[in-house]
Design a protein around this motif. Structure first.
Motif, short mmCIF file in Angstrom:
data_model
loop_
_atom_site.label_atom_id
_atom_site.label_comp_id
_atom_site.label_asym_id
_atom_site.label_seq_id
_atom_site.Cartn_x
_atom_site.Cartn_y
_atom_site.Cartn_z
N PRO A 412 0.81 -1.22 0.00
CA PRO A 412 0.00 0.00 0.00
C PRO A 412 0.84 1.27 0.00
CG PRO A 412 0.01 -0.99 2.18
CD PRO A 412 0.68 -1.96 1.27
N ALA A 413 2.01 1.21 0.64
CA ALA A 413 2.86 2.41 0.72
C ALA A 413 3.28 2.85 -0.68
CB ALA A 413 4.08 2.13 1.58
N PHE A 414 3.76 1.92 -1.49
CA PHE A 414 4.20 2.26 -2.84
C PHE A 414 3.04 2.73 -3.70
CE2 PHE A 414 5.55 1.57 -7.18
CZ PHE A 414 6.87 1.98 -7.18
N SER A 415 1.93 1.99 -3.65
CA SER A 415 0.77 2.32 -4.48
C SER A 415 0.20 3.70 -4.15
CB SER A 415 -0.31 1.25 -4.31
OG SER A 415 -1.45 1.56 -5.05
N ARG A 416 0.02 3.97 -2.88
CA ARG A 416 -0.59 5.25 -2.47
C ARG A 416 0.31 6.43 -2.76
NH1 ARG A 416 -2.41 2.43 3.20
NH2 ARG A 416 -4.26 1.35 2.40
N GLU A 417 1.62 6.26 -2.55
CA GLU A 417 2.54 7.36 -2.81
C GLU A 417 2.62 7.68 -4.30
OE1 GLU A 417 4.07 9.42 -0.73
OE2 GLU A 417 2.99 8.42 0.90
#
Length: 489
Positions: A412-417
Motif C-alpha cells: 500500500p505504501a508504494f501504491s498510495r505514494e
C-alpha cells in the motif's frame, strides 16, 4: 526462480506473522461478541467460515484501496481515476466526484489500440451499426456472422497456422478448451507459474497433472522421463496423450518462455505442446507475431497456439490456432463454441482492424512504428529501473516489467505514494503470486512517450527511496563520474 534477499525474507515473514497474530486475536474477540449476540442464521450453516475468509478480512481489506480503482476514460497512456474514501477503516470504499488524471502503467494496452484509433475506430462504429453490439446467440445457432469467419481466417494467417477458432473471453479460451483436448488417461505437464485459467482448465479435464519448475527445460525432461517410465497411476498403462503447457510471456514474471529448448524436448518424447501467447502475441517479434517469431521458432512445431485479444489488440476474447482437423474438432465439441454467446461483432472488427494496422495493410507504417516503440519503451524503462537499484525481473523486449516489493507493508505504501503523484500502478500480491513475492507489475505501452516514462522513473526513484525497495546499489550517474574525473585531473 526469484532469490529473495535474506533481510527482506526475514522482515516479510515477521510482518505476515504479526498480521496473522493480530488477526487471530481480533477473530477471538469477534467470536465472543457473536456468542453474546443474536444468531440470525435460522438453522442455516454460515456461508463463510472464519478461517475461509481470514486473508480477505484481516489482510486484504486493509489495503483494498490499492486494487480495483475505477476509471472514467479509455485506458490510454493517461487516464482518469476516480478518487475514493472510507469511513470504516477500508472495509468499504465510497466513490467521490473527484477525478485524478494519472499516468497509466497498469493496463495491458501494449500497442495503444485501447484508445480511439484513426483506422480501427471508424470501422468498429460501422460494424456496430451493421451487426449491433451482440449476436445474442451461440456460434452454432445464429451467432456466426461474416465478420467472425473473416476474423478466424485473419488470425490464422497472422499467427501462421492453417485454421483458428475465436471465443468471446480470453480466460474461457484456456479453461474450456483444455478439457476438450485431453481427459482421463492423459497427462498434462504444466509450468509451475502458468496462469490460473490454465490451472482450472487442467483440473477440469480429469487428466493427471504434473508440474515442472518454472521455465526450466531440464526439469521438464526429468518429469517427462519419470512419467513415461511409470505410466498411468495404479494401472501403469501408457499415457493416452501427453501435453506440455507453457506461456509465451509469463504475466507475473515478465520473462520469455525458453521455447526452442522445450520444443526439442517435446519432439524427443512425442509430447504435444500448448503455447499460451496471451501477453506475447502482437507485443513481441519483428512483425508482432509473438515469441515464435522473436525466438526463431517455426509455428509448425507448436501443436496448439492460444492467445487473447485483450492485450495487444485493444478488444476482448481469445483464439485457438492449429491444424484444420483440430479446429474442426473443437467446433463440434467445445462448450465455449457450442453454448456461449459469440464474440461481439464490434470487438471482432477491432481485432481484425488492429491486425491490419500491425501488418501495415492500412496503408501506413504505424504498425511497425508501434512495435518498435513498445520494444524501445520496455527496454529503456527496465534498464533505467535496474540502474536505480530496483530488483526488476523478466527479460528484455517483454512489456511486462515487475518490480519486487516482498514486504506486505510496502504494497500500500508504494501504491498510495505513486497515486499521490498521479502515477497509477498495479500491485500484485497473494494469491496471484506466492505469499512472500509481492510486486509492482508495470505494463509498458507503445502509446507511452519518452516524457511519460521519464516522469514515471522520477516518481519511482523518489517513492522507492521513501518505501525502501531498492535492494541493490544504484549505478553511479555517468555525468557525475565524468565530473569527478575532471576534478581529479
Amino acid at each position: 526462480m526469484i532469490a529473495i534477499p535474506y533481510l527482506a525474507a526475514l522482515t516479510t515473514y515477521f510482518s505476515y506473522g504479526l498480521l496473522f497474530a493480530f488477526g487471530q486475536i481480533r477473530d477471538f474477540f469477534r467470536k465472543i461478541l457473536d456468542w453474546s449476540g443474536s444468531n440470525n442464521l435460522q438453522g442455516y450453516a454460515p456461508i463463510c467460515v472464519a478461517h475461509e475468509d481470514f486473508y480477505v478480512r484481516r489482510l486484504y481489506l486493509r489495503i483494498q484501496d490499492c486494487f480495483g480503482r475505477p476509471i472514467t476514460s479509455a485506458p490510454d497512456a493517461w487516464f482518469d481515476v476516480v478518487e475514493r474514501y472510507s469511513n470504516d477503516n477500508n472495509k468499504t470504499l465510497k466513490r467521490t466526484t473527484n477525478i485524478s488524471r494519472c499516468l497509466n502503467l497498469g493496463s495491458y494496452n501494449y500497442l495503444g489500440f485501447a484508445a480511439a484509433d484513426e483506422y480501427c475506430t471508424p470501422r468498429v462504429i460501422e460494424s456496430l451499426r451493421k451487426y449491433s453490439p451482440s449476436t445474442c446467440s451461440s456460434r452454432v445457432d445464429a451467432g456466426t456472422t461474416a465478420l467472425h469467419n473473416e476474423l478466424e481466417k485473419c488470425v490464422a494467417d497472422f499467427v501462421g497456422k492453417p485454421a483458428a477458432i475465436v471465443f468471446g473471453m480470453g480466460y474461457v479460451t484456456n479453461s474450456a478448451i483444455l478439457p476438450v483436448l485431453i481427459g482421463k488417461g492423459g497427462l498434462i505437464i504444466s509450468d509451475s507459474l502458468n496462469h490460473n485459467s490454465i490451472v482450472n482448465g487442467a483440473r477440469g479435464s480429469g487428466a493427471t497433472i504434473r508440474v515442472f519448475q518454472h521455465n526450466t527445460p531440464s526439469h521438464l525432461e526429468e518429469v517427462l522421463r519419470e512419467q513415461l517410465a511409470e505410466g498411468q497411476p495404479r494401472t501403469h498403462r501408457p499415457w493416452k496423450k501427453i501435453m506440455v503447457i507453457v506461456e509465451g510471456i509469463y504475466s507475473m514474471e515478465g520473462d520469455l518462455c525458453k521455447l526452442p529448448e522445450i520444443i526439442a524436448i517435446c519432439k524427443k518424447y512425442k509430447a504435444y505442446i500448448y503455447l499460451d501467447e496471451a501477453h506475447s502475441i502482437g507485443a513481441v517479434g519483428k512483425t508482432g507475431k509473438g515469441v515464435c517469431e522473436l525466438l526463431g521458432v517455426d509455428t509448425a512445431d507448436v501443436d496448439i497456439m492460444m492467445g487473447t485479444f485483450t492485450k495487444s489488440f485493444g478488444s476482448c476474447g481469445g483464439y485457438i490456432a492449429g491444424s484444420k482437423e483440430l479446429i474442426q474438432y473443437l467446433k463440434y465439441t467445445c462448450p465455449a463454441h457450442l453454448y456461449a454467446t459469440s464474440i461481439s461483432p464490434p470487438a471482432a472488427e477491432q481485432v481484425k482492424s488492429s491486425i491490419k494496422v500491425i501488418l501495415g495493410k492500412d496503408g501506413s507504417n504505424r504498425g511497425p512504428q508501434k512495435l518498435a516503440q513498445i520494444r524501445e519503451n520496455s527496454n529503456f524503462f527496465r534498464s533505467e529501473l535496474q540502474k536505480m537499484g530496483f530488483e526488476v525481473i523478466g527479460d528484455d523486449d517483454s512489456p511486462v516489467v515487475p518490480i519486487m516489493l516482498y514486504n506486505p507493508a510496502k504494497i500500500p505504501a508504494f501504491s498510495r505514494e505513486c497515486l499521490k503523484q498521479n502515477v497509477a500502478v498495479v500491485m500484485v500480491a497473494f494469491p496471484a503470486t506466492p505469499l512472500l513475492l509481492a510486486r509492482v507489475r508495470v505494463c509498458i505501452s507503445a502509446s507511452h512517450t519518452k516524457e511519460d516514462l521519464v516522469k514515471a522513473l522520477k516518481v519511482f526513484d523518489q517513492v522507492g527511496d521513501l518505501v525502501g525497495i531498492k535492494y541493490f546499489p544504484a549505478e553511479p550517474d555517468k555525468q557525475q563520474e565524468e565530473d569527478k574525473i575532471v576534478k581529479l585531473d
